[in-house]
Design an enzyme around this catalytic site. Structure first.
Site, PDB file in Angstrom:
ATOM      1  CB  SER A 171     -33.066   9.369 -28.009  1.00  0.00           C
ATOM      2  OG  SER A 171     -33.298   8.423 -29.041  1.00  0.00           O
ATOM      3  CE1 TYR A 229     -36.690   6.392 -24.545  1.00  0.00           C
ATOM      4  CE2 TYR A 229     -36.351   6.881 -26.871  1.00  0.00           C
ATOM      5  CZ  TYR A 229     -35.842   6.625 -25.609  1.00  0.00           C
ATOM      6  OH  TYR A 229     -34.475   6.606 -25.419  1.00  0.00           O
ATOM      7  CB  ALA A 249     -43.851  12.900 -26.674  1.00  0.00           C
ATOM      8  CB  SER A 250     -40.110  11.452 -23.148  1.00  0.00           C
ATOM      9  OG  SER A 250     -39.236  10.482 -23.693  1.00  0.00           O
ATOM     10  CB  THR A 279     -27.960  -0.219 -23.225  1.00  0.00           C
ATOM     11  OG1 THR A 279     -29.243   0.263 -23.622  1.00  0.00           O
ATOM     12  CG2 THR A 279     -26.868   0.754 -23.651  1.00  0.00           C
TER      13      THR A 279
HETATM   14  N1  LIG Z   1     -30.021   2.280 -25.608  1.00  0.00           N
HETATM   15  C1  LIG Z   1     -30.444   3.069 -26.591  1.00  0.00           C
HETATM   16  O1  LIG Z   1     -30.712   2.617 -27.725  1.00  0.00           O
HETATM   17  C2  LIG Z   1     -30.545   4.542 -26.351  1.00  0.00           C
HETATM   18  C3  LIG Z   1     -30.679   5.087 -25.090  1.00  0.00           C
HETATM   19  N2  LIG Z   1     -30.825   6.438 -24.950  1.00  0.00           N
HETATM   20  C4  LIG Z   1     -30.970   7.050 -23.634  1.00  0.00           C
HETATM   21  O2  LIG Z   1     -29.775   6.841 -22.910  1.00  0.00           O
HETATM   22  C5  LIG Z   1     -30.068   6.889 -21.512  1.00  0.00           C
HETATM   23  C6  LIG Z   1     -29.452   5.697 -20.858  1.00  0.00           C
HETATM   24  O3  LIG Z   1     -30.133   4.528 -21.324  1.00  0.00           O
HETATM   25  P1  LIG Z   1     -29.452   3.088 -21.492  1.00  0.00           P
HETATM   26  O4  LIG Z   1     -28.126   3.050 -20.840  1.00  0.00           O
HETATM   27  O5  LIG Z   1     -29.594   2.683 -22.882  1.00  0.00           O
HETATM   28  O6  LIG Z   1     -30.507   2.219 -20.694  1.00  0.00           O
HETATM   29  P2  LIG Z   1     -30.361   1.338 -19.400  1.00  0.00           P
HETATM   30  O7  LIG Z   1     -31.733   0.765 -19.168  1.00  0.00           O
HETATM   31  O8  LIG Z   1     -29.229   0.395 -19.538  1.00  0.00           O
HETATM   32  O9  LIG Z   1     -30.007   2.410 -18.299  1.00  0.00           O
HETATM   33  C7  LIG Z   1     -30.961   3.341 -17.830  1.00  0.00           C
HETATM   34  C8  LIG Z   1     -30.633   3.657 -16.394  1.00  0.00           C
HETATM   35  O10 LIG Z   1     -31.605   4.569 -15.906  1.00  0.00           O
HETATM   36  C9  LIG Z   1     -31.898   4.224 -14.580  1.00  0.00           C
HETATM   37  N3  LIG Z   1     -33.214   4.684 -14.191  1.00  0.00           N
HETATM   38  C10 LIG Z   1     -34.399   4.421 -14.788  1.00  0.00           C
HETATM   39  N4  LIG Z   1     -35.410   4.990 -14.103  1.00  0.00           N
HETATM   40  C11 LIG Z   1     -34.841   5.650 -13.066  1.00  0.00           C
HETATM   41  C12 LIG Z   1     -35.356   6.443 -12.002  1.00  0.00           C
HETATM   42  N5  LIG Z   1     -36.665   6.666 -11.878  1.00  0.00           N
HETATM   43  N6  LIG Z   1     -34.490   6.965 -11.121  1.00  0.00           N
HETATM   44  C13 LIG Z   1     -33.174   6.724 -11.215  1.00  0.00           C
HETATM   45  N7  LIG Z   1     -32.616   5.973 -12.204  1.00  0.00           N
HETATM   46  C14 LIG Z   1     -33.455   5.445 -13.107  1.00  0.00           C
HETATM   47  C15 LIG Z   1     -31.835   2.693 -14.579  1.00  0.00           C
HETATM   48  O11 LIG Z   1     -31.643   2.200 -13.282  1.00  0.00           O
HETATM   49  C16 LIG Z   1     -30.639   2.442 -15.467  1.00  0.00           C
HETATM   50  O12 LIG Z   1     -29.437   2.400 -14.740  1.00  0.00           O
HETATM   51  C17 LIG Z   1     -31.595   6.971 -21.411  1.00  0.00           C
HETATM   52  O13 LIG Z   1     -31.966   8.314 -21.183  1.00  0.00           O
HETATM   53  C18 LIG Z   1     -32.069   6.492 -22.782  1.00  0.00           C
HETATM   54  O14 LIG Z   1     -33.333   6.996 -23.096  1.00  0.00           O
HETATM   55  C19 LIG Z   1     -30.791   7.286 -26.019  1.00  0.00           C
HETATM   56  C20 LIG Z   1     -30.646   6.810 -27.267  1.00  0.00           C
HETATM   57  C21 LIG Z   1     -30.488   5.403 -27.542  1.00  0.00           C
HETATM   58  C1  LIG Z   2     -37.149  -0.808 -29.469  1.00  0.00           C
HETATM   59  C2  LIG Z   2     -36.386   0.395 -29.212  1.00  0.00           C
HETATM   60  C3  LIG Z   2     -36.062   0.536 -27.801  1.00  0.00           C
HETATM   61  C4  LIG Z   2     -35.201   1.388 -27.314  1.00  0.00           C
HETATM   62  C5  LIG Z   2     -34.399   2.315 -28.142  1.00  0.00           C
HETATM   63  C6  LIG Z   2     -34.127   3.601 -27.431  1.00  0.00           C
HETATM   64  O1  LIG Z   2     -35.297   3.973 -26.782  1.00  0.00           O
HETATM   65  C7  LIG Z   2     -33.601   4.707 -28.364  1.00  0.00           C
HETATM   66  O2  LIG Z   2     -33.549   5.924 -27.660  1.00  0.00           O
HETATM   67  C8  LIG Z   2     -34.388   4.873 -29.590  1.00  0.00           C
HETATM   68  C9  LIG Z   2     -33.867   5.353 -30.685  1.00  0.00           C
HETATM   69  C10 LIG Z   2     -34.648   5.476 -31.851  1.00  0.00           C
HETATM   70  C11 LIG Z   2     -34.149   5.946 -32.994  1.00  0.00           C
HETATM   71  C12 LIG Z   2     -34.968   6.038 -34.151  1.00  0.00           C
HETATM   72  C13 LIG Z   2     -34.606   6.524 -35.339  1.00  0.00           C
HETATM   73  C14 LIG Z   2     -33.262   6.910 -35.648  1.00  0.00           C
HETATM   74  C15 LIG Z   2     -32.990   7.579 -36.799  1.00  0.00           C
HETATM   75  C16 LIG Z   2     -31.654   8.003 -37.096  1.00  0.00           C
HETATM   76  O3  LIG Z   2     -30.695   7.612 -36.460  1.00  0.00           O
HETATM   77  C17 LIG Z   2     -31.430   8.946 -38.197  1.00  0.00           C
HETATM   78  C18 LIG Z   2     -32.328  10.087 -38.198  1.00  0.00           C
HETATM   79  C19 LIG Z   2     -32.132  11.285 -37.615  1.00  0.00           C
HETATM   80  C20 LIG Z   2     -30.954  11.676 -36.813  1.00  0.00           C
HETATM   81  C21 LIG Z   2     -30.935  13.158 -36.650  1.00  0.00           C
HETATM   82  C22 LIG Z   2     -29.841  13.821 -37.443  1.00  0.00           C
HETATM   83  O4  LIG Z   2     -29.424  13.268 -38.460  1.00  0.00           O
HETATM   84  O5  LIG Z   2     -29.398  14.914 -37.087  1.00  0.00           O
END
Ligand SMILES: NC(=O)C1=CN([C@@H]2O[C@H](COP(=O)(O)OP(=O)(O)OC[C@H]3O[C@@H](n4cnc5c(N)ncnc54)[C@H](O)[C@@H]3O)[C@@H](O)[C@H]2O)C=CC1
Ligand SMILES: CC/C=C\C[C@H](O)[C@H](O)/C=C/C=C/C=C\C=C\C(=O)C/C=C\CCC(=O)O
Length: 174
Positions: free
Chosen positions: A53, A66, A68-69, A103
């Site tokens: 992320s 989150y 840290a992860s 999402t």
């Molecule tokens: N939606 C966002 O803003 C962002 C999401 N991400 C990352 O993208 C990835 C996908 O997330 P999204 O599609 O947004 O969320 P989502 O909640 O729609 O999908 C996450 C999926 O992970 C699965 N999952 C969760 N725990 C599990 C486990 N223990 N075993 C097997 N499956 C498990 C869920 O069943 C679900 O299908 C994640 O790693 C999330 O951290 C990264 C940046 C931004």
């Molecule tokens: C309430 C939020 C719940 C879920 C969101 C997801 O967990 C998601 O993974 C979180 C994203 C958080 C993003 C926070 C800050 C984003 C900053 C920027 O997009 C810009 C800064 C740096 C990007 C790095 C680069 O430019 O190379």
């Protein structure tokens, strides 16, 4: 291809689960990919995409666990990619770092305590924007189809588009 995508953001409810799924899950998935896909152990090679992320590249005050992860996912993936044996394995290891994306993870996160209604959170979302899933898929496909990007960390944000983070180094082509 292995995509370690599963992730949760349970900052308040269960931070240990966040570490288990987001960190241990990715490490387990990567190790299984190495075991079964490496040319050095009878596999055919391939690509491992670990989903982190932008929260793995920048601090975010309202979800430190989150963050840290996801920093772990970035550091782990880049380190595995630097292993001198990676050339012989026929594997490459890359990282996808989307910004906020439309999402269920985001919608549920935005409803949680301490985040819902927080002005600073709203400001951050307004400044970065929210990706569509289709846009993240575009970045993902570029990452997948580029064959000399071992160790690459691709950032996908609505604000700044699709790009590699930092200077992309070609590492350990043996
Ligand atoms: N939606 C966002 O803003 C962002 C999401 N991400 C990352 O993208 C990835 C996908 O997330 P999204 O599609 O947004 O969320 P989502 O909640 O729609 O999908 C996450 C999926 O992970 C699965 N999952 C969760 N725990 C599990 C486990 N223990 N075993 C097997 N499956 C498990 C869920 O069943 C679900 O299908 C994640 O790693 C999330 O951290 C990264 C940046 C931004
Ligand atoms: C309430 C939020 C719940 C879920 C969101 C997801 O967990 C998601 O993974 C979180 C994203 C958080 C993003 C926070 C800050 C984003 C900053 C920027 O997009 C810009 C800064 C740096 C990007 C790095 C680069 O430019 O190379």
């Amino acid at each position: 291809i292995v995509v370690n995508n599963a992730g949760v953001n349970l900052e308040n409810e269960s931070w240990r689960t966040t570490i288990m799924v987001n960190v241990i899950g990715v490490i387990e998935g990567t190790k299984l990919a190495e075991k079964y896909m490496s040319k050095t152990s009878g596999g055919r090679g391939g690509v491992v995409v670990n989903v982190a992320s932008t929260a793995g590249l920048t601090p975010v005050f309202f979800m430190p666990v989150y963050v840290a992860s996801k920093y772990s996912v970035v550091g782990f993936t880049r380190s595995v990619a630097m292993n001198p044996d990676v050339g012989r394995s026929g594997l490459r290891f890359v990282c996808l770092c989307p910004g906020f994306t439309d999402t269920s993870l985001l919608s549920s996160g935005l409803k949680s305590e301490g985040i819902s209604g927080n002005k600073l959170v709203e400001e951050l979302l307004t400044s970065t924007g929210i990706n569509t899933v289709e846009f993240v898929v575009e970045g993902f496909m570029q990452l997948l189809l580029t064959d000399d990007n071992n160790g690459g960390v691709m950032v996908v944000t609505k604000q700044r588009g699709i790009r590699y983070h930092g200077r992309q180094r070609k590492v350990n082509k043996l």
